[in-house]
Scaffold this active site. Structure first.
Site, PDB file in Angstrom:
ATOM      1  N   ARG A  62      10.132  -5.188  -4.509  1.00 47.63           N
ATOM      2  CA  ARG A  62       9.231  -4.035  -4.486  1.00 47.63           C
ATOM      3  C   ARG A  62       9.750  -2.983  -3.514  1.00 47.63           C
ATOM      4  O   ARG A  62      10.692  -3.220  -2.776  1.00 47.63           O
ATOM      5  CB  ARG A  62       7.807  -4.470  -4.122  1.00 47.63           C
ATOM      6  CG  ARG A  62       7.815  -5.413  -2.941  1.00 47.63           C
ATOM      7  CD  ARG A  62       6.759  -5.259  -1.936  1.00 47.63           C
ATOM      8  NE  ARG A  62       6.593  -3.932  -1.442  1.00 47.63           N
ATOM      9  CZ  ARG A  62       7.284  -3.421  -0.410  1.00 47.63           C
ATOM     10  NH1 ARG A  62       8.237  -4.104   0.215  1.00 47.63           N
ATOM     11  NH2 ARG A  62       7.044  -2.200   0.006  1.00 47.63           N
ATOM     12  N   GLY A  63       9.061  -1.820  -3.526  1.00 48.53           N
ATOM     13  CA  GLY A  63       9.541  -0.711  -2.691  1.00 48.53           C
ATOM     14  C   GLY A  63      10.467   0.140  -3.554  1.00 48.53           C
ATOM     15  O   GLY A  63      11.360  -0.397  -4.213  1.00 48.53           O
ATOM     16  N   ARG A  66       7.472  -0.868 -13.979  1.00 46.15           N
ATOM     17  CA  ARG A  66       6.515  -0.186 -13.091  1.00 46.15           C
ATOM     18  C   ARG A  66       6.665   1.319 -13.328  1.00 46.15           C
ATOM     19  O   ARG A  66       7.789   1.830 -13.351  1.00 46.15           O
ATOM     20  CB  ARG A  66       6.790  -0.537 -11.612  1.00 46.15           C
ATOM     21  CG  ARG A  66       6.489  -1.995 -11.292  1.00 46.15           C
ATOM     22  CD  ARG A  66       6.439  -2.250  -9.797  1.00 46.15           C
ATOM     23  NE  ARG A  66       5.179  -1.837  -9.209  1.00 46.15           N
ATOM     24  CZ  ARG A  66       4.959  -1.792  -7.892  1.00 46.15           C
ATOM     25  NH1 ARG A  66       5.914  -2.120  -7.037  1.00 46.15           N
ATOM     26  NH2 ARG A  66       3.788  -1.416  -7.419  1.00 46.15           N
ATOM     27  N   GLN A 100       1.027  -5.397   2.088  1.00 46.88           N
ATOM     28  CA  GLN A 100       2.445  -5.194   2.427  1.00 46.88           C
ATOM     29  C   GLN A 100       2.635  -4.885   3.911  1.00 46.88           C
ATOM     30  O   GLN A 100       3.666  -5.205   4.497  1.00 46.88           O
ATOM     31  CB  GLN A 100       3.040  -4.037   1.596  1.00 46.88           C
ATOM     32  CG  GLN A 100       3.276  -4.357   0.136  1.00 46.88           C
ATOM     33  CD  GLN A 100       2.083  -3.971  -0.728  1.00 46.88           C
ATOM     34  OE1 GLN A 100       0.950  -3.983  -0.271  1.00 46.88           O
ATOM     35  NE2 GLN A 100       2.336  -3.670  -1.989  1.00 46.88           N
ATOM     36  N   ASP A 104       6.890   7.016  -3.319  1.00 48.26           N
ATOM     37  CA  ASP A 104       7.343   6.394  -4.572  1.00 48.26           C
ATOM     38  C   ASP A 104       7.827   7.429  -5.563  1.00 48.26           C
ATOM     39  O   ASP A 104       8.695   7.155  -6.389  1.00 48.26           O
ATOM     40  CB  ASP A 104       6.230   5.534  -5.176  1.00 48.26           C
ATOM     41  CG  ASP A 104       6.145   4.228  -4.412  1.00 48.26           C
ATOM     42  OD1 ASP A 104       5.488   4.207  -3.365  1.00 48.26           O
ATOM     43  OD2 ASP A 104       6.816   3.265  -4.823  1.00 48.26           O
ATOM     44  N   ASN A 124       2.404   7.767  -3.107  1.00 44.89           N
ATOM     45  CA  ASN A 124       2.783   6.639  -2.257  1.00 44.89           C
ATOM     46  C   ASN A 124       1.646   5.625  -2.288  1.00 44.89           C
ATOM     47  O   ASN A 124       0.605   5.843  -2.929  1.00 44.89           O
ATOM     48  CB  ASN A 124       3.080   7.107  -0.831  1.00 44.89           C
ATOM     49  CG  ASN A 124       3.723   6.011   0.011  1.00 44.89           C
ATOM     50  OD1 ASN A 124       4.697   5.375  -0.426  1.00 44.89           O
ATOM     51  ND2 ASN A 124       3.200   5.738   1.189  1.00 44.89           N
TER      52      ASN A 124
HETATM   53  O1  MRU Z   1       3.750  -1.452  -4.561  1.00 46.99           O
HETATM   54  P1  MRU Z   1       4.926  -1.413  -3.647  1.00 46.99           P
HETATM   55  O2  MRU Z   1       4.887  -2.439  -2.583  1.00 46.99           O
HETATM   56  O3  MRU Z   1       6.228  -1.379  -4.407  1.00 46.99           O
HETATM   57  O4  MRU Z   1       4.776   0.009  -2.932  1.00 46.99           O
HETATM   58  C1  MRU Z   1       5.749   0.438  -2.019  1.00 46.99           C
HETATM   59  C2  MRU Z   1       5.413   1.713  -1.365  1.00 46.99           C
HETATM   60  O5  MRU Z   1       4.410   2.339  -1.664  1.00 46.99           O
HETATM   61  C3  MRU Z   1       6.370   2.272  -0.368  1.00 46.99           C
HETATM   62  O6  MRU Z   1       5.703   3.028   0.597  1.00 46.99           O
HETATM   63  C4  MRU Z   1       7.360   3.175  -1.109  1.00 46.99           C
HETATM   64  O7  MRU Z   1       7.976   2.504  -2.152  1.00 46.99           O
HETATM   65  C5  MRU Z   1       8.365   3.750  -0.211  1.00 46.99           C
HETATM   66  S1  MRU Z   1       9.441   2.472   0.325  1.00 46.99           S
HETATM   67  C6  MRU Z   1      10.796   2.981   0.976  1.00 46.99           C
END
Ligand code: MRU
Length: 334
Positions: free
Chosen positions: A45-46, A88, A193, A234, A244
């Site tokens: 993720r991320g 996603r 997270q 994101d 985000n």
């Molecule tokens: O749902 P996730 O855990 O993938 O969401 C991640 C985020 O919202 C982070 O803040 C984003 O991807 C930036 S990470 C460098």
């Protein structure tokens, strides 16, 4: 730093981020199905990490089918890229990386070159994210005055980028340079997270941080305990509106009210110039069970509903500056 995603000669090795911090569990990805499942379930993720992992998955599939003829290989790779792009919807890095891999598939003329070119491209995507993270950290530290108390949401460190990170990258650099007095991390419901990943990551790196519930942020700002907020992204639309992790918008509104600078930290691979504004960004909705329970244990009564938006959009007017590897921009962002 442990690598959350690593390409080996015949497999992709990942850290399953769903079991952290209780269990540091590695998993091996051999095919498209496993890769799609890993992204959907947030084992990987991320935004930047999803992009890197998707690119390595295309390499892994190419290895699996390398004995087919060139046209058949290309056909399978194109449909695999299509499948990966459906995992996603919000993080732009996924589409950015897959588009680069698709271009390699479309432009390579011989079978011998195809695998090599895909490997080179995926490796390059990973290396470029590393360089971007380092540069964002260099640009970002100048926003940290002496003894800054910072607040961050979700996880934006190496678990989200394979490298030093975006918002958390600046925090790592700031701590190293002695500019940070205090780090507050929001727990980040529903999947935690912040509590599970950011707190684990910072602890692993010897950084002291304080965990707060998401709804404590306003109180700390009102008490004057937060000097700056750093968040990741994101997807950033052409006008600077930023999607985000859910809760980021609330933080930005609170920051405006309390006069706390609010920085978005993201590589240019997160900026989507073809999306004019935040209202055009598709926001992922996830299974209500994630809200109805915590870590798989039900907390709400049986038979009730929940709404589970994974992200929200912060309008550009609430953002003090966007810190990218190319430099820092302030509004207006176009
Ligand atoms: O749902 P996730 O855990 O993938 O969401 C991640 C985020 O919202 C982070 O803040 C984003 O991807 C930036 S990470 C460098």
């Amino acid at each position: 730093m442990i690598k959350p995603v690593e390409l080996f000669r015949d497999v992709i090795k990942i850290i399953d981020q769903t079991t952290l911090p209780e269990l540091v569990r590695f998993e091996y990805i051999y095919n498209l199905e496993q890769a799609c499942e890993a992204i959907k379930k947030l084992k990987v993720r991320g935004a930047p990490l999803i992009g890197i992992f998707a690119a390595y998955t295309v390499v892994q599939i190419a290895r699996e089918i390398k004995d087919r003829d060139l046209e058949r290989m290309k056909e399978i790779l194109r449909s695999s890229i299509e499948e990966l792009s459906k995992t996603r919807p919000t993080a732009y890095n996924l589409f950015f990386a897959l588009e680069r891999m698709r271009r390699v598939v479309n432009t390579t003329q011989t079978k011998d070159e195809l695998l090599q070119n895909l490997e080179n491209e995926a490796k390059q995507i990973d290396d470029e994210e590393k360089a971007r993270c380092e540069k964002m950290a260099s640009h970002g530290v100048r926003f940290l005055k002496e003894k800054t108390r910072v607040l961050t949401i979700c996880n934006t460190g190496y678990l989200a980028t394979n490298h030093i990170g975006t918002a958390l990258g600046i925090i790592y650099r700031g701590v190293k340079e002695g500019r940070i007095q205090k780090v507050f991390a929001l727990e980040t419901r529903p999947l935690l997270q912040g509590a599970r990943l950011t707190m684990w990551e910072l602890k692993e790196n010897g950084i002291d941080a304080t965990l707060i519930t998401d709804n404590t942020a306003g109180l700390l700002m009102a008490k004057g305990m937060i000097d700056a907020i750093f968040v990741g992204a994101d997807r950033i639309a052409a006008n600077g509106d930023t999607a985000n992790k859910i809760g980021t918008y609330t933080l930005a509104v609170l920051a405006k009210y309390h006069n706390v600078p609010f920085y978005v930290v993201a590589p240019t691979s997160t900026i989507d110039p073809s999306t004019p504004s935040g209202k055009d960004i598709i926001i992922e909705q996830r299974d209500p069970s994630e809200v109805l329970g915590i870590m798989g244990r039900r907390i709400a009564p049986e038979g009730v509903n929940a709404l589970n938006y994974a992200f929200d959009v912060t309008p550009y007017e609430l953002i003090t500056a966007i810190i990218t590897e190319e430099g820092v921009v302030e509004p207006p962002f176009e």
